[in-house]
Design a protein around this motif. Structure first.
Motif, short mmCIF file in Angstrom:
data_model
loop_
_atom_site.label_atom_id
_atom_site.label_comp_id
_atom_site.label_asym_id
_atom_site.label_seq_id
_atom_site.Cartn_x
_atom_site.Cartn_y
_atom_site.Cartn_z
N PHE A 202 0.58 -1.04 -0.10
CA PHE A 202 0.14 0.13 0.15
C PHE A 202 0.86 1.15 -0.07
O PHE A 202 0.73 2.07 -0.75
N TYR A 203 2.06 1.35 1.10
CA TYR A 203 2.52 2.54 1.03
C TYR A 203 3.75 2.87 -0.12
O TYR A 203 4.17 3.68 -0.34
N GLU A 204 3.87 1.55 -0.79
CA GLU A 204 5.03 1.55 -1.93
C GLU A 204 4.12 2.07 -3.41
O GLU A 204 4.68 2.19 -4.39
N GLY A 205 2.67 2.12 -3.11
CA GLY A 205 1.96 2.90 -3.94
C GLY A 205 1.25 1.82 -5.16
O GLY A 205 0.90 2.10 -6.13
N LEU A 206 1.26 0.39 -4.80
CA LEU A 206 0.83 -0.55 -5.73
C LEU A 206 -0.79 -0.28 -5.58
O LEU A 206 -1.17 -0.09 -4.65
N THR A 207 -1.10 -0.62 -6.75
CA THR A 207 -2.94 -0.74 -6.95
C THR A 207 -3.12 -1.97 -6.05
O THR A 207 -2.46 -2.99 -6.19
N PRO A 208 -4.57 -2.01 -5.73
CA PRO A 208 -5.07 -3.29 -5.14
C PRO A 208 -4.81 -4.48 -6.37
O PRO A 208 -4.59 -5.45 -5.62
N GLU A 209 -5.16 -4.27 -7.44
CA GLU A 209 -4.96 -5.01 -8.45
C GLU A 209 -3.35 -5.76 -8.57
O GLU A 209 -3.41 -6.87 -8.50
#
Length: 66
Positions: free
Chosen positions: A51-58
């Motif tokens: 989440f904090y690394e910026g990945l999307t949920p997908e």
């Protein structure tokens, strides 16, 4: 006296909603809803990092299913 419900900060709410979205992608990827929830609970630190690394949920679900 009844205790007041603790209010979550906006960032925590955003993380929770993000995890709910990840759960949906895990289910689409073949997991049952219970399996998806358990996996997120067991790997909460990893998912929080994603989440904090910026990945999307997908993207996070794809990584988790890899």
């Amino acid at each position: 006296m009844a205790k007041k419900k603790e209010e979550l900060d906006p960032e925590t709410l955003e993380l929770i909603n993000w995890c709910i979205e990840v759960e949906g992608f895990l289910v689409k990827g073949g997991a049952t809803q219970q399996q998806a929830q358990e996996h997120i609970e067991e790997q909460v630190e990893w998912f929080t990092d994603q989440f904090y690394e910026g990945l999307t949920p997908e993207e996070a679900a794809r990584e988790a299913l890899a």
